[in-house]
Scaffold this active site. Structure first.
Site, PDB file in Angstrom:
ATOM      1  N   THR A 104       0.829  -1.216   0.000  1.00 41.75           N
ATOM      2  CA  THR A 104       0.000   0.000   0.000  1.00 41.75           C
ATOM      3  C   THR A 104       0.859   1.260   0.000  1.00 41.75           C
ATOM      4  O   THR A 104       0.454   2.293  -0.530  1.00 41.75           O
ATOM      5  CB  THR A 104      -0.932  -0.028   1.225  1.00 41.75           C
ATOM      6  OG1 THR A 104      -1.850  -1.103   1.044  1.00 41.75           O
ATOM      7  CG2 THR A 104      -1.713   1.259   1.397  1.00 41.75           C
ATOM      8  N   SER A 156       1.269  -7.331  -0.765  1.00 46.05           N
ATOM      9  CA  SER A 156       1.924  -8.357   0.053  1.00 46.05           C
ATOM     10  C   SER A 156       0.975  -9.447   0.523  1.00 46.05           C
ATOM     11  O   SER A 156       1.414 -10.456   1.069  1.00 46.05           O
ATOM     12  CB  SER A 156       2.666  -7.736   1.239  1.00 46.05           C
ATOM     13  OG  SER A 156       1.818  -7.510   2.332  1.00 46.05           O
ATOM     14  N   THR A 208       1.707  -4.181   4.401  1.00 44.93           N
ATOM     15  CA  THR A 208       1.534  -4.466   5.828  1.00 44.93           C
ATOM     16  C   THR A 208       1.030  -5.896   6.093  1.00 44.93           C
ATOM     17  O   THR A 208       1.258  -6.447   7.161  1.00 44.93           O
ATOM     18  CB  THR A 208       0.526  -3.483   6.472  1.00 44.93           C
ATOM     19  OG1 THR A 208      -0.733  -3.592   5.802  1.00 44.93           O
ATOM     20  CG2 THR A 208       1.030  -2.056   6.411  1.00 44.93           C
ATOM     21  N   ASP A 209       0.334  -6.477   5.102  1.00 47.23           N
ATOM     22  CA  ASP A 209      -0.379  -7.734   5.372  1.00 47.23           C
ATOM     23  C   ASP A 209       0.527  -8.885   5.803  1.00 47.23           C
ATOM     24  O   ASP A 209       0.152  -9.686   6.663  1.00 47.23           O
ATOM     25  CB  ASP A 209      -1.185  -8.158   4.140  1.00 47.23           C
ATOM     26  CG  ASP A 209      -2.410  -7.277   3.927  1.00 47.23           C
ATOM     27  OD1 ASP A 209      -2.840  -6.618   4.892  1.00 47.23           O
ATOM     28  OD2 ASP A 209      -2.933  -7.254   2.800  1.00 47.23           O
TER      29      ASP A 209
HETATM   30  N1  ASP Z   1      -2.670  -5.396   0.926  1.00 49.07           N
HETATM   31  C1  ASP Z   1      -1.624  -4.429   1.222  1.00 49.07           C
HETATM   32  C2  ASP Z   1      -0.301  -5.164   1.242  1.00 49.07           C
HETATM   33  O1  ASP Z   1      -0.079  -5.859   2.175  1.00 49.07           O
HETATM   34  C3  ASP Z   1      -1.919  -3.774   2.512  1.00 49.07           C
HETATM   35  C4  ASP Z   1      -0.888  -2.775   2.959  1.00 49.07           C
HETATM   36  O2  ASP Z   1       0.215  -2.694   2.487  1.00 49.07           O
HETATM   37  O3  ASP Z   1      -1.236  -2.029   3.905  1.00 49.07           O
HETATM   38  O4  ASP Z   1       0.468  -5.018   0.329  1.00 49.07           O
END
Ligand code: ASP
Length: 316
Positions: free
Chosen positions: A12, A58, A91-92
């Site tokens: 993200t 991610s 973050t995931d």
């Molecule tokens: N779906 C995203 C990822 O993990 C969420 C994020 O980065 O906050 O790439």
């Protein structure tokens, strides 16, 4: 001054959307890591290099990206003119990559993962400050002779083996599973921290990332009405479709499992599947007990425990 290398993997933090005030509508992994750095005024004029290692949301993280990331990281850490490395990530699955790298990276140089909960185009984008802080932490850690892997989000430095995503939408989405951050940055990006509390690192042979495939380790959840149906299905499928090397149980409470799962998991062990116990509870972890049938995974999250079991099965 030594360089800080920033490896981009997507997430993200590199996401874009069309409406700055509808930050939940966006696509992750759209901007290059070079564009992310250019957008942070506080990084202008610093000795930075960017390398795009991958460009993924991610949630789709996997062995292929980890291999690419690991070999680039190893190359950069070996350079005499590099102080340390920042990795931009989603973050995931940040906690999984952080734990894997924690087991690989030695204590000589700092490696800092960072991420964002809002895309780069959001009115409240958190990526630029997180990226700036991550670079500051590499510089500060290098200056103090500290190495190893940490994650930096919202002004907090988290140990790689403790960090986990603890909120699905808040800007302050990470915690340490009951442990405090290693340090908190002040407004100038300064931080105080006892060197003794900096993570102790693995420094294993990076060739562990060489095989094109990793052991297959799946995660099984214990819950009301769990009766072993899924375990039996997996074992039957394994007969016809090839290897299942390990199972992580995301158990109830202190790593307990529904009695309906006991028979199936014992059968899995008898057939050569390694079964370890973690907990689906956010804090406290699972300690070993005398007579344990399925070894306990300590304070690792189930997803981190999966990485630990993969490494174990690879002889690390
Ligand atoms: N779906 C995203 C990822 O993990 C969420 C994020 O980065 O906050 O790439």
């Amino acid at each position: 001054m030594q360089n800080v290398v920033i490896l981009g993997t997507g997430g993200t933090i590199a996401g874009t959307g069309t409406d700055p005030d509808r930050s939940w509508q966006y696509r992750a992994a759209q901007l290059s890591v070079a564009q992310l750095v250019d957008a942070v005024p506080g990084l202008a004029g610093m000795a930075l290099e960017t390398i795009q290692v991958a460009q993924v949301d991610s949630k789709d993280m996997g062995w292929a990206v980890w291999r690419a990331l690991g070999s680039e990281l190893q190359r950069q850490l070996a350079r005499e003119d590099v102080a340390g490395v920042v990795i931009t990530h989603g973050t995931d699955t940040l906690e999984e990559t952080a734990y894997l790298l924690h087991r690989l990276v030695g204590a000589r140089k700092p490696v800092v993962l960072t991420a964002a909960m809002r895309p780069a185009t959001a009115s409240d984008a958190d990526g630029p400050a997180n990226l700036r802080d991550a670079v500051r932490v590499v510089q500060g850690a290098s200056h103090r002779g500290l190495g190893g892997v940490v994650a930096v989000m919202q002004g907090c430095i988290w140990a790689a083996e403790q960090v986990r995503k603890a909120h699905s939408s808040a800007l302050n989405a990470f915690d340490g599973g009951g442990h405090a951050p290693l340090a908190v940055l002040d407004e100038q990006g300064q931080w105080r921290q006892a060197a003794s509390s900096w993570p102790v690192c693995g420094d294993v042979d990076w060739s562990v990332l060489s095989p094109a495939r990793c052991p297959r380790v799946e995660i099984l959840y214990s819950h009301a009405d769990a009766d072993g149906w899924l375990v039996e299905a997996v074992l039957a499928y394994r007969e016809s479709h090839g290897p299942l090397d390990g199972l992580i149980l995301a158990g109830t409470g202190h790593g307990t499992l529904h009695k309906g799962l006991e028979g199936g998991l014992s059968k899995a062990v008898a057939r050569g599947v390694t079964v370890w116990r973690s907990s689906r509870v956010a804090r406290g972890g699972v300690a070993s007990r005398e007579g344990d049938v399925f070894p306990a995974c300590g304070e690792l999250t189930p997803a981190q425990a999966r990485v630990a079991l993969m490494l174990y099965l690879m002889g690390v």
